[in-house]
Design a protein around this motif. Structure first.
Motif, PDB file in Angstrom:
ATOM      1  N   SER A 161       0.833  -1.201   0.000  1.00 56.42           N
ATOM      2  CA  SER A 161       0.000   0.000   0.000  1.00 56.42           C
ATOM      3  C   SER A 161       0.867   1.249   0.000  1.00 56.42           C
ATOM      4  O   SER A 161       0.486   2.291  -0.542  1.00 56.42           O
ATOM      5  CB  SER A 161      -0.915  -0.006   1.225  1.00 56.42           C
ATOM      6  N   GLU A 162       2.071   1.153   0.585  1.00 58.72           N
ATOM      7  CA  GLU A 162       2.977   2.301   0.593  1.00 58.72           C
ATOM      8  C   GLU A 162       3.401   2.668  -0.823  1.00 58.72           C
ATOM      9  O   GLU A 162       3.463   3.857  -1.184  1.00 58.72           O
ATOM     10  CB  GLU A 162       4.210   1.982   1.439  1.00 58.72           C
ATOM     11  N   GLN A 164       1.674   1.969  -3.552  1.00 61.83           N
ATOM     12  CA  GLN A 164       0.487   2.496  -4.222  1.00 61.83           C
ATOM     13  C   GLN A 164       0.262   3.951  -3.842  1.00 61.83           C
ATOM     14  O   GLN A 164      -0.032   4.806  -4.686  1.00 61.83           O
ATOM     15  CB  GLN A 164      -0.739   1.669  -3.844  1.00 61.83           C
ATOM     16  N   ASN A 165       0.403   4.257  -2.536  1.00 60.67           N
ATOM     17  CA  ASN A 165       0.214   5.620  -2.071  1.00 60.67           C
ATOM     18  C   ASN A 165       1.258   6.557  -2.660  1.00 60.67           C
ATOM     19  O   ASN A 165       0.968   7.718  -2.972  1.00 60.67           O
ATOM     20  CB  ASN A 165       0.265   5.669  -0.541  1.00 60.67           C
ATOM     21  N   SER A 166       2.479   6.056  -2.823  1.00 60.43           N
ATOM     22  CA  SER A 166       3.541   6.874  -3.406  1.00 60.43           C
ATOM     23  C   SER A 166       3.199   7.286  -4.832  1.00 60.43           C
ATOM     24  O   SER A 166       3.429   8.427  -5.237  1.00 60.43           O
ATOM     25  CB  SER A 166       4.863   6.099  -3.380  1.00 60.43           C
ATOM     26  N   LYS A 168       0.181   7.633  -6.023  1.00 57.63           N
ATOM     27  CA  LYS A 168      -0.895   8.631  -5.951  1.00 57.63           C
ATOM     28  C   LYS A 168      -0.306  10.006  -5.661  1.00 57.63           C
ATOM     29  O   LYS A 168      -0.714  11.012  -6.257  1.00 57.63           O
ATOM     30  CB  LYS A 168      -1.899   8.245  -4.865  1.00 57.63           C
ATOM     31  N   ARG A 169       0.640  10.058  -4.730  1.00 59.18           N
ATOM     32  CA  ARG A 169       1.269  11.331  -4.382  1.00 59.18           C
ATOM     33  C   ARG A 169       1.950  11.954  -5.603  1.00 59.18           C
ATOM     34  O   ARG A 169       1.803  13.143  -5.884  1.00 59.18           O
ATOM     35  CB  ARG A 169       2.316  11.123  -3.286  1.00 59.18           C
ATOM     36  N   ASP A 253       0.021   7.885   5.579  1.00 64.88           N
ATOM     37  CA  ASP A 253      -0.538   6.939   4.624  1.00 64.88           C
ATOM     38  C   ASP A 253      -2.031   6.738   4.816  1.00 64.88           C
ATOM     39  O   ASP A 253      -2.740   6.400   3.872  1.00 64.88           O
ATOM     40  CB  ASP A 253       0.171   5.578   4.761  1.00 64.88           C
ATOM     41  N   TRP A 256      -4.095   8.660   2.413  1.00 69.13           N
ATOM     42  CA  TRP A 256      -4.036   8.219   1.025  1.00 69.13           C
ATOM     43  C   TRP A 256      -4.813   6.930   0.793  1.00 69.13           C
ATOM     44  O   TRP A 256      -5.135   6.591  -0.351  1.00 69.13           O
ATOM     45  CB  TRP A 256      -2.579   8.073   0.597  1.00 69.13           C
ATOM     46  N   GLN A 257      -5.137   6.225   1.869  1.00 64.04           N
ATOM     47  CA  GLN A 257      -5.979   5.044   1.717  1.00 64.04           C
ATOM     48  C   GLN A 257      -7.397   5.433   1.303  1.00 64.04           C
ATOM     49  O   GLN A 257      -8.152   4.616   0.768  1.00 64.04           O
ATOM     50  CB  GLN A 257      -6.026   4.244   3.028  1.00 64.04           C
ATOM     51  N   GLN A 260      -8.453   7.409  -4.420  1.00 60.40           N
ATOM     52  CA  GLN A 260      -8.203   6.612  -5.615  1.00 60.40           C
ATOM     53  C   GLN A 260      -8.294   7.527  -6.832  1.00 60.40           C
ATOM     54  O   GLN A 260      -8.895   8.603  -6.774  1.00 60.40           O
ATOM     55  CB  GLN A 260      -9.224   5.467  -5.748  1.00 60.40           C
TER      56      GLN A 260
END
Length: 415
Positions: A161-162, A164-166, A168-169, A253, A256-257, A260
Motif C-alpha cells: 500500500s505504501e 500504491q500511495n507513493s 498517488k502522491r 498513509d 491516502w488510503q 483513488q
C-alpha cells in the motif's frame, strides 16, 4: 524378398511408434491447456486484489498459497500494466466487491488487499452490472504436486500500500489542476450517503468550492496558497468531520488510503458516523418562511433524512432547539397542525396579530418539525422541543452572516 519384408515391417513399426509418441505429446499439451487458461488481459470489471507480480510463476505460486488459506484465488494478466494480478473476487459492480473487501482486510495476512477497477468499453452495458465475472483461472488441482524447490520458493512480494500511495502522491504533485469527486458511506453498513462537501483553504479560510457527492469540483492549485485543502462533508444525522487533502503529496498513509484515481479524477471516499448521544447538529438545509413557523419546500429532503435516522435507531430520542436572529416581537404566520400542510404558507393563514416573541416563534418552528416527524410515524415522546429566540446567536445580528442565526439544532439525548 525376405530382407525387403523385414525392412518394411521395421519401417512400419518405427512410424507407428513415432506417431504414438507425437500423439502422446499432444495429449499432454491438451491436458495442460484445459486445466486453466490465461486471457490476454483482465476483462472489464472490479477485482479484489491481494498481490501483483511481474512473473507468472510467482503469481501462480502465490495464488496456490492464497487458495491454501481457504479463499477462492485466481490470477490473470493485465495488459495495461504488464503484470499478473492475484485476486480473490471479481464482479462488474464495485458495490458487490466492497463487502468482500471489508471482510478480507480484517484479516492480518490480507490487510493490504485493494480494489482494482479495470476500465470497461462500450460493449459493456448496464444490463451486465449485477452479473459476476467468470473466473480468469480455475483453482489449482489438489492432486498437482510441487517439487521441493517450487514449494519452498517464496513468492515475489505483492505491491504494498505504501508503493500504491507513493504513486498517488506523485500523480497529484504533477497535476496543476485537480478534478475532485467525493463519495460518502455510512460507517459500518457502507450504505452510500448523499452529502454536501465544502472544500476550504485553511490558510485564508477561503471557500474553494462546494459540491454534492459524485459531482466533480475543479481546483486550480496555483490559486491555492495553503499546502492542504480541508474537506468538510455535511449530511444530516451524521457527525461533522474534516479530512485534509495534502496538495504536496505529504501526510500520513492513512489519508491516502481514502483516495483513488479514476483517470485524472481524484476520488475521495469518506466514511461518516451517525450522531451519538450528546452530539448537536445544525440543520443547515431546513428553512422557514419569514416571520412564520411554516417550512419552505426545499426543506423536505433534510427533514426526511432525519426521519430515516430515527427509523434506523428506534431507541433514539432527540431535542430540537429553535433559534432566531435577535429578539423582538411581531406578528407571525403559524403552522396549522390540522391542515398537515407543512410547506405551504398560503394554506396556513392563521397569524398572531398581537405580537409574538422571538422565543415563541423559535419554539413554534421546532413544534412544526415535531409534527412532521409524528406525521411520518415517529412517536412524539421521542422528541423534545425548546425555543431560544435570540439568546444563542452565532453572529451579531447586524452582520452579513446574521442569517445563519436563524436555525434549528438537533441534540441527541439517547441512542
Amino acid at each position: 524378398m525376405t530382407i525387403i519384408c523385414l525392412l518394411y515391417r521395421l519401417t512400419t513399426t518405427l512410424l507407428v511408434s513415432l506417431i504414438s509418441s507425437v500423439t502422446f505429446s499432444f495429449a499432454n499439451v491438451a491436458d495442460c491447456s484445459t486445466g486453466s487458461t490465461i486471457p490476454e488481459k483482465i476483462l472489464p470489471g472490479t477485482y479484489l486484489v491481494v498481490g501483483v507480480f511481474e512473473h507468472e510463476d510467482n503469481a501462480k505460486k502465490y495464488t496456490e498459497h492464497v487458495a491454501g488459506q481457504g479463499l477462492s484465488a485466481h490470477y490473470a494478466f493485465y495488459a495495461g500494466s504488464g503484470y499478473f494480478y492475484v485476486y480473490t473476487y471479481s464482479a462488474l459492480s464495485t458495490e458487490e466487491v466492497t463487502e468482500a473487501y471489508q471482510e478480507l482486510r480484517a484479516t492480518q495476512e490480507f490487510s493490504e488487499a485493494w480494489i482494482f477497477v479495470a476500465e470497461g468499453n462500450d460493449s459493456v452495458t448496464n444490463t451486465l452490472a449485477n452479473k459476476e465475472l467468470p473466473n480468469r483461472l480455475d483453482q489449482s488441482d489438489d492432486t498437482t504436486e510441487l517439487t521441493t524447490s517450487e514449494a519452498t520458493l517464496p513468492p515475489t512480494k505483492p505491491v504494498s500500500s505504501e508503493d500504491q500511495n507513493s504513486k498517488k502522491r506523485e500523480k497529484l504533485e504533477r497535476q496543476p489542476v485537480l478534478h475532485l469527486k467525493f463519495q460518502a458511506t455510512q460507517e459500518g453498513s457502507n450504505q452510500p450517503i448523499a452529502a454536501t462537501i465544502k472544500v476550504v483553504e485553511g490558510a485564508r479560510s477561503k471557500n474553494v468550492g462546494e459540491v454534492s457527492t459524485n459531482e466533480v469540483l475543479t481546483v486550480n492549485k496555483t490559486e491555492v496558497l495553503d499546502s492542504t485543502l480541508q474537506i468538510i462533508p455535511y449530511a444530516i444525522g451524521y457527525r461533522k468531520v474534516q479530512f485534509n487533502l495534502p496538495l504536496n503529496g505529504s501526510d500520513s498513509d492513512s489519508v491516502w488510503q481514502l483516495i483513488q484515481y479514476e483517470g485524472d479524477t481524484l476520488v475521495v471516499d469518506m466514511s461518516l458516523q451517525r450522531l451519538k448521544k450528546g452530539d448537536v447538529q445544525i440543520m443547515f438545509n431546513t428553512y422557514f418562511h419569514g416571520n412564520a413557523s411554516v417550512m419552505r419546500g426545499r426543506s423536505r429532503y433534510e427533514i426526511n433524512e432525519l426521519v430515516k435516522m430515527l427509523e434506523e435507531k428506534p431507541n433514539m430520542r432527540i431535542k430540537l432547539h429553535g433559534h432566531t436572529n435577535g429578539s423582538g416581537r411581531g406578528f407571525i404566520y403559524t403552522y396549522n397542525p390540522e391542515s398537515k400542510n407543512f410547506f405551504n404558507l398560503i394554506q396556513n393563514k392563521e397569524h398572531k396579530k398581537n405580537g409574538v416573541s422571538s422565543i415563541k416563534l423559535s419554539a413554534l418552528r421546532t413544534e412544526t418539525i415535531k409534527h412532521y416527524l409524528e406525521h411520518k410515524g415517529i412517536a412524539g415522546d421521542r422528541i423534545e422541543t425548546q425555543g431560544w429566540g435570540g439568546k444563542r446567536m452565532i453572529y451579531p445580528n447586524d452582520t452579513p452572516s446574521s442569517k445563519h442565526n436563524i436555525r434549528v439544532e438537533i441534540e441527541i439525548l439517547n441512542e
